[in-house]
Design an enzyme around this catalytic site. Structure first.
Site, PDB file in Angstrom:
ATOM      1  N   HIS A 623      -5.834  43.962   3.627  1.00 14.58           N
ATOM      2  CA  HIS A 623      -5.284  45.238   4.073  1.00 14.58           C
ATOM      3  C   HIS A 623      -5.765  45.464   5.492  1.00 14.58           C
ATOM      4  CE1 HIS A 623      -9.268  47.035   3.051  1.00 14.58           C
ATOM      5  NE2 HIS A 623      -9.159  46.354   1.933  1.00 14.58           N
ATOM      6  N   HIS A 630     -14.764  51.409   3.431  1.00 12.04           N
ATOM      7  CA  HIS A 630     -16.185  51.668   3.196  1.00 12.04           C
ATOM      8  C   HIS A 630     -16.684  52.813   4.076  1.00 12.04           C
ATOM      9  CE1 HIS A 630     -16.462  47.970   0.844  1.00 12.04           C
ATOM     10  NE2 HIS A 630     -17.714  48.264   0.556  1.00 12.04           N
TER      11      HIS A 630
END
Length: 753
Positions: A623, A630
């Site tokens: 992606h 994160h």
């Protein structure tokens, strides 16, 4: 003969009226209602049958079905009118279906009509006769009726008995209880409180929706890299997993199939995205969830509400300088954080970032004390690694070496523990360092699971160890661990097992001053109550998981729907192509010069290529890079933690990993006393984010901008959450990443604190 509508019972007297009903099976009038409890044996029914017959012509029977039996295919509930055992009609709820069933002249049971049962729409059931037509009807509230069947009566209805029953036509373990109220009478006052609560809940949700609607939605724009280089095929955009040419640039038709799906938002078009060519039988990695950002949210920020500024252009100096930092992080992966002050690699990195790559986006000027660190308050205080990634809880009840002291690194999870040590990736091993290997990864070859791991568990001590942590975690892991540390650390000395308090009871870390039950000694310290499902541990842990999903969906819209920024490994492929004269790209001269003749040339091409060495066997995930998942989740989770705990509490007895990583030793730096809960949470977010950079899968601007995105998402969630509490004067207070303290209460975000 009495009309059917004269049989009236609200079941509020908690006893069967024998003049009206005969009972059979296990029934009871309790709690102002009729409860039917069949045994679960095939053929067993419970219910009421009218004690006499009634005339249904020009009349009606209706009731409120509060709850049918459980939805097994072998149970049913019925409102029935019966001429005799050979002629009856019922309005039935069975197998999640609402059915009109009848038997005429002793024939077979016939299902006249069937619809999916809706417990709201079909809460009220009615059978009535008017002018030669029999109607079966339903209603959500007993006022507005919807016809599900109408026809001439299949038998004479001038003399009928009326039956309410629930039962099983096959053996059914635990069929549950059917509950009926208000036979031939409107809803009674016993439901007033329930209805008031329902209406209040609706008004609150409407108020939350109004708050969301009143917030301005950002306009989304990317850096235009999809049109900036018309003679090249999308060199500045993410394409891993799509089809590529032999130089690793995406094929226009394949990239176009992705754009078509994102534009149409048709799920079928996402199934038509053209993926990379791989040999038959080669395992493939699919694109990661490109539709996630199209989801809506029912609380907090909508996935499209907040944007991120355009990422640096592919041809910009800023992109090249960010790449320069990543090439240095790859070189420095195995340097112990304790050695940063003496390592030649770190000294060279510091000099290069200051002179060759000053726009890299991190702390300036760069020193051995702040190199590769985050930008936000606390990130540059104390050791590189947050205490929440090293320390555990002290528990004086446990044996020494098994969680008695916080520096043993065991986090209490109830009666279980989480060990902060991990099996790290072995030093010196990098991935995707030759062109054919790299090209396979771009076309989607599944290289996961090829990592080489140490056989001894160690605390995080360098960038490679940190990269290992964020390779295998779920992004909320570190923050869930931090929550348990903050909840479970008892008062007293953390390092001697001589704690004065009881774990999870006498807490070392005070709760936020807006908590209505704690902290002790404040205005909001309740005399009689403690928090649990609100303003207590369940509330905290729930909010952390809730905000993770909302943050992820919002950043997935940024990734796929807006920016589609290429991954650093893709940029490294362009660099390698350019410097190996395979293809020319408009790369800023700074990265080319450093790799060929500047400071980075001493380390590249160490394997014969200028590719950015990856710490993960598969390289980056499938992606786009910007924003970073994160980092966004990190920014959101620390915002929740700061809203629940006192940020200003000093961290007691800070530690650092030993040289071999097998133990934790005291940190004695001059700034040890300046480390606080809020600062270490900010550092934790930067660690989790920048460890992904250290792995070679994210950029510096991914880190910085995405933490800010996550923070904004969490604040909006807290804003709407603050509407829902019964406690007086409760609020959330926290310091944003920009240093501004805010207070959130009753749907208000107050900046004047």
């Amino acid at each position: 003969m009495a009309k059917a509508n004269t049989l009236v019972d609200n079941f509020n007297d908690n006893t069967r009226d024998a003049s009206k009903w005969n009972g059979f099976g296990d029934w009871a009038e309790v709690n102002g209602r009729l409860e039917l409890r069949p045994t679960g044996t095939a053929g067993n029914y419970a219910g009421y049958e009218s004690a006499t017959t009634y005339d249904l012509r020009g009349s009606e029977v209706y009731l409120e079905l509060v709850q049918p039996l459980r939805g097994a295919s072998s149970t049913g509930f019925s409102l029935e009118v019966e001429k005799d055992s050979s002629n009856y009609l019922r309005l039935s709820v069975s197998n999640h279906r609402l059915e009109v069933q009848q038997v005429v002249g002793g024939g077979a049971l016939t299902v006249v009509t069937s619809d999916r049962y809706d417990p709201v729409r079909h809460r009220w059931l009615r059978i009535r006769e008017r002018a030669g037509t029999l109607y079966c009807e339903t209603s959500p509230e007993g006022a507005r009726w919807e016809t599900v069947h109408s026809a001439p009566p299949p038998f004479a209805v001038d003399v009928v008995q009326i039956e309410i029953d629930a039962g099983c036509y096959a053996d059914t373990p635990h069929p549950g209880v059917a509950i009926v109220e208000n036979f031939n009478t409107p809803a009674t006052s016993g439901r007033r409180r329930v209805d008031e609560r329902r209406d209040a809940a609706q008004r609150l949700r409407e108020r939350a929706a109004a708050i969301m609607a009143a917030r301005a939605f950002d306009a989304h724009a990317n850096n235009n890299d999809e049109v900036n280089y018309p003679t090249l095929s999308f060199p500045g955009n993410y394409s891993k997993g799509l089809r590529h040419d032999d130089k690793g640039d995406p094929e226009p038709v394949s990239y176009g199939s992705l754009l078509r799906a994102l534009e149409s938002r048709d799920p079928a078009d996402f199934e038509e995205i053209i993926l990379g060519d791989l040999p038959s039988g080669t395992a493939r990695v699919k694109l990661t969830n490109p539709q996630a950002g199209l989801a809506f949210e029912l609380e907090g920020a909508d996935t499209h509400e907040i944007t991120q500024p355009p990422a640096p252009r592919f041809d910009s100096a800023r992109a090249a300088h960010e790449a320069g930092e990543l090439y240095w992080m790859a070189v420095a992966r195995d340097v112990h954080f304790n050695a940063y002050g003496s390592s030649p690699i770190i000294a060279n990195a510091v000099s290069s970032l200051n002179s060759e790559f000053p726009l890299y986006g991190g702390p300036r000027p760069v020193t051995t004390a702040n190199v590769f660190r985050g930008n936000f308050p606390g990130s540059q205080v104390g050791p590189y690694v947050s205490q929440f990634l090293w320390k555990g809880n002290a528990d004086p009840r446990k044996p020494d070496g098994m969680g008695r002291d916080a520096d043993e690194g065991y986090i209490t999870y109830g009666s279980q523990v989480i060990d902060q040590r991990q099996l790290n990736a072995v030093p010196g091993v990098n991935y995707l360092t030759d062109f054919a290997w790299w090209l396979d990864a771009q076309n989607g070859k599944d290289l996961r699971g090829g990592d080489q791991l140490d056989t001894v568990r160690r605390f995080i001590r360098n960038l490679r160890d940190g990269a290992t942590y964020v390779h295998f975690d779920q992004p909320s892991n570190a923050f869930y661990n931090a929550a348990w540390i903050l909840m479970a650390e008892p008062t007293g000395n953390q390092l001697t097992g001589a704690g004065a308090g009881r774990p999870m009871i006498d807490a070392e870390f005070r709760l936020n001053e807006g908590n209505p039950y704690d902290p002790p000694g404040t205005v909001n310290d309740s005399r009689t109550q403690a928090g649990f499902a609100t303003f207590g541990p369940l509330h905290l842990l729930e909010a952390l998981i809730e905000v993770q999903g909302r943050a992820a969906r919002a950043v997935w819209w940024q990734k796929w729907g807006v920016h589609r920024r290429l991954r650093p490994e893709e940029y490294g492929g362009r660099v390698d192509n350019h410097l190996k004269a395979r293809r020319t790209y408009p790369l800023d001269a700074s990265i080319r010069t450093s790799l060929q003749s500047g400071a980075l040339s001493a380390y590249y091409p160490s394997t014969g290529s200028y590719l950015l060495p990856q710490a993960f066997a598969e390289g980056a995930p499938t992606h786009p890079a910007y924003g970073a998942g994160h980092a966004t989740i990190s920014g959101a989770c620390i915002t929740i933690l700061k809203a629940f705990f006192d940020e200003n509490k000093t961290i007691e007895s800070p530690v650092i990993a030993s040289t071999d990583g097998l133990s934790l030793v005291p940190y004695t730096g001059t700034d040890a006393a300046q480390m606080t809960v809020g600062g270490e949470l900010n550092k934790l977010a930067s660690n989790i984010s920048l460890f992904r950079n250290a792995a070679g899968v994210h950029w510096r601007s991914d880190d910085t901008e995405s933490q800010l995105l996550g923070e904004r998402i969490a604040i909006r969630l807290l804003q709407e959450m603050s509407l829902t509490f019964n406690e007086d004067d409760a609020f959330f207070q926290l310091t944003r990443l920009d240093g501004k303290t805010i207070r959130i209460y009753d749907g208000i975000v107050d900046l004047d604190v």
